[in-house]
Design a protein around this motif. Structure first.
Motif, PDB file in Angstrom:
ATOM      1  N   ILE A  53       0.735 -18.992   1.616  1.00  0.00           N
ATOM      2  CA  ILE A  53       1.782 -17.969   1.548  1.00  0.00           C
ATOM      3  C   ILE A  53       3.041 -18.518   2.205  1.00  0.00           C
ATOM      4  N   ASN A  54       4.126 -18.593   1.449  1.00  0.00           N
ATOM      5  CA  ASN A  54       5.374 -19.135   1.987  1.00  0.00           C
ATOM      6  C   ASN A  54       6.106 -18.131   2.867  1.00  0.00           C
ATOM      7  N   ILE A  55       6.100 -16.874   2.466  1.00  0.00           N
ATOM      8  CA  ILE A  55       6.779 -15.810   3.199  1.00  0.00           C
ATOM      9  C   ILE A  55       5.769 -14.696   3.441  1.00  0.00           C
ATOM     10  N   GLY A  56       5.764 -14.146   4.660  1.00  0.00           N
ATOM     11  CA  GLY A  56       4.822 -13.077   4.989  1.00  0.00           C
ATOM     12  C   GLY A  56       4.912 -11.911   4.026  1.00  0.00           C
ATOM     13  N   LEU A  57       3.776 -11.313   3.725  1.00  0.00           N
ATOM     14  CA  LEU A  57       3.696 -10.200   2.782  1.00  0.00           C
ATOM     15  C   LEU A  57       3.665  -8.873   3.534  1.00  0.00           C
ATOM     16  N   ASN A  58       4.397  -7.901   3.008  1.00  0.00           N
ATOM     17  CA  ASN A  58       4.462  -6.571   3.614  1.00  0.00           C
ATOM     18  C   ASN A  58       3.795  -5.547   2.713  1.00  0.00           C
ATOM     19  N   THR A  59       2.954  -4.709   3.307  1.00  0.00           N
ATOM     20  CA  THR A  59       2.342  -3.633   2.550  1.00  0.00           C
ATOM     21  C   THR A  59       2.082  -2.449   3.476  1.00  0.00           C
ATOM     22  N   ARG A  60       1.473  -1.420   2.928  1.00  0.00           N
ATOM     23  CA  ARG A  60       1.150  -0.216   3.699  1.00  0.00           C
ATOM     24  C   ARG A  60      -0.280   0.197   3.439  1.00  0.00           C
ATOM     25  N   MET A  61      -0.869   0.840   4.431  1.00  0.00           N
ATOM     26  CA  MET A  61      -2.200   1.433   4.276  1.00  0.00           C
ATOM     27  C   MET A  61      -2.091   2.943   4.455  1.00  0.00           C
ATOM     28  N   TYR A  62      -2.561   3.680   3.462  1.00  0.00           N
ATOM     29  CA  TYR A  62      -2.640   5.134   3.548  1.00  0.00           C
ATOM     30  C   TYR A  62      -4.109   5.556   3.704  1.00  0.00           C
ATOM     31  N   PHE A  63      -4.325   6.818   3.987  1.00  0.00           N
ATOM     32  CA  PHE A  63      -5.651   7.313   4.344  1.00  0.00           C
ATOM     33  C   PHE A  63      -6.246   8.153   3.219  1.00  0.00           C
ATOM     34  N   ALA A  64      -7.490   7.846   2.864  1.00  0.00           N
ATOM     35  CA  ALA A  64      -8.151   8.534   1.754  1.00  0.00           C
ATOM     36  C   ALA A  64      -8.302  10.029   2.010  1.00  0.00           C
ATOM     37  N   ASP A  65      -8.439  10.435   3.262  1.00  0.00           N
ATOM     38  CA  ASP A  65      -8.633  11.849   3.575  1.00  0.00           C
ATOM     39  C   ASP A  65      -7.314  12.597   3.761  1.00  0.00           C
ATOM     40  N   GLU A  66      -6.218  12.027   3.304  1.00  0.00           N
ATOM     41  CA  GLU A  66      -4.899  12.688   3.330  1.00  0.00           C
ATOM     42  C   GLU A  66      -4.351  12.803   1.909  1.00  0.00           C
ATOM     43  N   ALA A  67      -5.217  13.178   0.972  1.00  0.00           N
ATOM     44  CA  ALA A  67      -4.857  13.160  -0.452  1.00  0.00           C
ATOM     45  C   ALA A  67      -3.632  14.027  -0.754  1.00  0.00           C
ATOM     46  N   ASP A  68      -3.547  15.206  -0.178  1.00  0.00           N
ATOM     47  CA  ASP A  68      -2.412  16.092  -0.461  1.00  0.00           C
ATOM     48  C   ASP A  68      -1.094  15.477   0.009  1.00  0.00           C
ATOM     49  N   LYS A  69      -1.103  14.914   1.203  1.00  0.00           N
ATOM     50  CA  LYS A  69       0.113  14.272   1.730  1.00  0.00           C
ATOM     51  C   LYS A  69       0.441  13.016   0.928  1.00  0.00           C
ATOM     52  N   ASN A  70      -0.597  12.259   0.556  1.00  0.00           N
ATOM     53  CA  ASN A  70      -0.360  11.047  -0.239  1.00  0.00           C
ATOM     54  C   ASN A  70       0.310  11.379  -1.569  1.00  0.00           C
ATOM     55  N   ALA A  71      -0.089  12.491  -2.164  1.00  0.00           N
ATOM     56  CA  ALA A  71       0.449  12.871  -3.477  1.00  0.00           C
ATOM     57  C   ALA A  71       1.948  13.114  -3.428  1.00  0.00           C
ATOM     58  N   ASN A  72       2.477  13.468  -2.254  1.00  0.00           N
ATOM     59  CA  ASN A  72       3.901  13.757  -2.121  1.00  0.00           C
ATOM     60  C   ASN A  72       4.665  12.667  -1.390  1.00  0.00           C
ATOM     61  N   ASP A  73       3.996  11.568  -1.084  1.00  0.00           N
ATOM     62  CA  ASP A  73       4.658  10.510  -0.328  1.00  0.00           C
ATOM     63  C   ASP A  73       5.721   9.829  -1.196  1.00  0.00           C
ATOM     64  N   PRO A  74       6.958   9.704  -0.705  1.00  0.00           N
ATOM     65  CA  PRO A  74       8.038   9.148  -1.537  1.00  0.00           C
ATOM     66  C   PRO A  74       7.846   7.673  -1.866  1.00  0.00           C
ATOM     67  N   VAL A  75       7.187   6.919  -0.994  1.00  0.00           N
ATOM     68  CA  VAL A  75       6.973   5.493  -1.269  1.00  0.00           C
ATOM     69  C   VAL A  75       5.872   5.307  -2.301  1.00  0.00           C
ATOM     70  N   LEU A  76       4.755   5.993  -2.140  1.00  0.00           N
ATOM     71  CA  LEU A  76       3.684   5.903  -3.131  1.00  0.00           C
ATOM     72  C   LEU A  76       4.179   6.327  -4.511  1.00  0.00           C
ATOM     73  N   ASN A  77       5.070   7.302  -4.542  1.00  0.00           N
ATOM     74  CA  ASN A  77       5.563   7.791  -5.826  1.00  0.00           C
ATOM     75  C   ASN A  77       6.568   6.854  -6.473  1.00  0.00           C
ATOM     76  N   LEU A  78       7.001   5.826  -5.753  1.00  0.00           N
ATOM     77  CA  LEU A  78       7.865   4.800  -6.356  1.00  0.00           C
ATOM     78  C   LEU A  78       7.058   3.828  -7.216  1.00  0.00           C
ATOM     79  N   ILE A  79       5.747   3.795  -7.014  1.00  0.00           N
ATOM     80  CA  ILE A  79       4.895   2.872  -7.766  1.00  0.00           C
ATOM     81  C   ILE A  79       4.621   3.490  -9.129  1.00  0.00           C
TER      82      ILE A  79
END
Length: 209
Positions: free
Chosen positions: A144-170
């Motif tokens: 890896i030439n440049i460090g990789l950035n990502t996020r971890m979300y929680f499976a038991d937060e489904a309602d909050k995940n559904a409205n997350d602005p970053v997840l919804n960009l995918i």
């Protein structure tokens, strides 16, 4: 006289390799050279919030778990506040018992990384849009030439995940699942499993930050 750039050769380069452990996590690599070592433990007995374990593997394009990857995480505290004076997006208090940042490497034998932390609260993002609880990851490894950035979300937060602005960009909805950690609550502490796939099928979503 200044030498023409046409005659200058490119300096040799190298991707992150085994020496990164000596400099960044020397104790894990067997070198006791720092008085205070950075660790994978972010919380202590005084930290507010639910204690959790985050663990997983870093997997390359051939499906092989990497035994020499290095990972850092940073996250908000239980109130959704980052422990920094410049974080003014949330009214919650800074938690003096919570570092909010950790570093570790995948185990040389099992290839598993592990963090001991707390579950973060909801973070207030841009335009006061709430972001689901999440942990930020930075990964470096051989190849890896440049460090990789990502996020971890929680499976038991489904309602909050559904409205997350970053997840919804995918736009490819099926790829959002690569950022969701599974939950095993059979032990004394909840364990969130988060495997990071660098290439190929089920490749983790990475962010350009």
């Amino acid at each position: 006289m200044v030498q023409s750039l046409d005659y200058l050769k490119e300096t040799a380069s190298q991707t992150a390799g085994p020496y990164v452990h000596i400099g960044l996590i020397p104790k894990q690599a067997g070198f006791d050279i720092f008085e205070n070592n950075f660790t994978n433990i972010l919380a202590d007995e005084n930290t507010r919030g639910e204690r959790i374990i985050v663990e997983g593997r870093v997997i390359d394009g051939t499906g092989t778990p990497l035994r020499d990857a290095l990972l850092e995480i940073w996250q908000a505290n239980a109130d959704g506040r980052y422990n920094h004076e410049l974080d003014r997006q949330k009214s919650g208090k800074v938690d003096e018992g919570f570092r909010g940042w950790g570093r570790t490497g995948t185990d040389f034998d099992t290839a598993v990384y592990r963090f001991e932390t707390i579950k973060p609260g909801v973070v207030s993002g841009r335009n006061n849009r709430d972001m689901a609880p999440h942990i930020n990851f930075w990964i470096v490894a051989r190849g890896i030439n440049i460090g990789l950035n990502t996020r971890m979300y929680f499976a038991d937060e489904a309602d909050k995940n559904a409205n997350d602005p970053v997840l919804n960009l995918i736009e490819q909805h099926e790829r959002r699942k690569t950022l969701i950690a599974s939950l095993d609550d059979s032990g004394p502490l909840p364990v969130y499993r988060f495997d990071i796939v660098l290439q190929g099928e089920n490749e983790t979503v990475f962010f350009d930050v």
